[in-house]
Scaffold this motif. Structure first.
Motif: not given
Length: 320
Positions: A223-230
């Motif tokens: 599933a699509w998900g939030p991208i970690a800042q790093g």
């Protein structure tokens, strides 16, 4: 980027070719690093958006402005774009499951695939020496893939499929290269990536079909998900390196003789081995080393024979 062509020297083309290969190697590394956390189509869409920004801000202004969007061959661009989208998907899914050096080595059967397709679709003649080189390259693939043994992985077939699809893309490129500029071909590939990743994301981006244990399937169906800042910076690197590499390799073939520029593409192999050892603690097996040597040797021989036989530059390649 690279300066205009300098008559009498291959040096600008060499720098462009090396820069392109480093760009493509960063794409391979970035995909491998992100493949266990995000969905493939999500990464492709985000990196394509970055590539579009780079193209509009940097490449388009030095390539003639908005007129690069004009084309009399929209169908050919669509077909070519779909070939490269599918090829990228196969290569990236293979990278998720295989050591990076093995995946890159198997992909380098693409010159052999192009030779076979040129006989089938373009009615070109391939002599016995080049058929022998094709056979040697396939033996190299078998040494890496090891079918019939416990070491065999179905994922090994994915980079091979990517090479076949790149060969098909190359056939279309040969048909349009006299009327379409490198910048025009590049922008329509980016557009195809954006549209295809959006459609695939709408169909399976919810993750309902995820859950398989295989790395390639997980990468495809997650599933699509939030991208970690790093990880944002890795995606930016993917976008910049992807569009930069495509444009630079085109420049390499424009600024220097093909027989001089093409072998630089094989610099990707030692870089892939280095990435594997540095980031993933993997090292090619004895069989893989032998296979790599056969694939590289046969591929370089094919490039040399093509140059000797035709005396013409092959169409630029557009990876990633």
């Amino acid at each position: 980027m690279c300066a205009p062509a300098i008559q009498g020297t291959n040096t600008p083309g060499a720098f462009c070719a090396l820069a392109a290969i480093f760009c493509f190697s960063f794409v391979d590394l970035g995909i491998k690093l992100l493949s266990d956390a995000y969905a493939l189509h999500q990464i492709v869409m985000l990196r394509s958006l970055v590539s579009l920004v780079v193209f509009l801000a940097v490449i388009m202004p030095i390539s003639g402005g908005w007129r690069v969007l004009r084309t009399a061959r929209p169908g050919a661009h669509l077909l070519r774009g779909m070939f490269i989208v599918c090829a990228n998907a196969c290569l990236f899914l293979g990278l998720a499951a295989l050591p990076i050096a093995d995946a890159v080595a198997i992909f380098f059967i693409s010159p052999l695939a192009i030779a076979v397709m040129s006989v089938i679709f373009l009615r070109e003649v391939v002599g016995p020496r080049r058929w022998i080189a094709i056979a040697v390259g396939l033996i190299g693939v078998l040494l890496i893939v090891q079918p019939g043994t416990d070491a065999f992985q179905l994922a090994s077939l994915l980079p091979a499929m990517a090479a076949l699809l790149y060969g098909a893309m190359h056939m279309v490129t040969r048909k349009v290269r006299d009327t379409e500029s490198a910048a025009t071909m590049t922008i329509y590939v980016i557009i195809t990536f954006l549209i295809s990743s959006a459609v695939i994301g709408a169909l399976i981006g919810h993750g309902r079909y995820a859950g398989g244990a295989h790395p390639s399937l997980s990468f495809l169906l997650r599933a699509w998900g939030p991208i970690a800042q790093g990880d944002i910076w890795i995606i930016v690197m993917l976008g910049v390196a992807g569009v930069g590499g495509s444009w630079l390799i085109t420049q390499a073939y424009r600024l220097s003789e093909a027989a001089f520029a093409a072998p630089f593409e094989y610099v990707a192999m030692p870089i892939a081995i280095f990435w594997g050892a540095m980031f993933f603690d993997t090292w090619p097996t004895a069989n893989a080393w032998a296979g790599i040597a056969l694939i590289l040797g046969s591929g370089l021989y094919m490039l040399w024979r093509e140059h000797r036989a035709s005396g013409a530059r092959p169409a630029p390649r557009y990876r990633r």
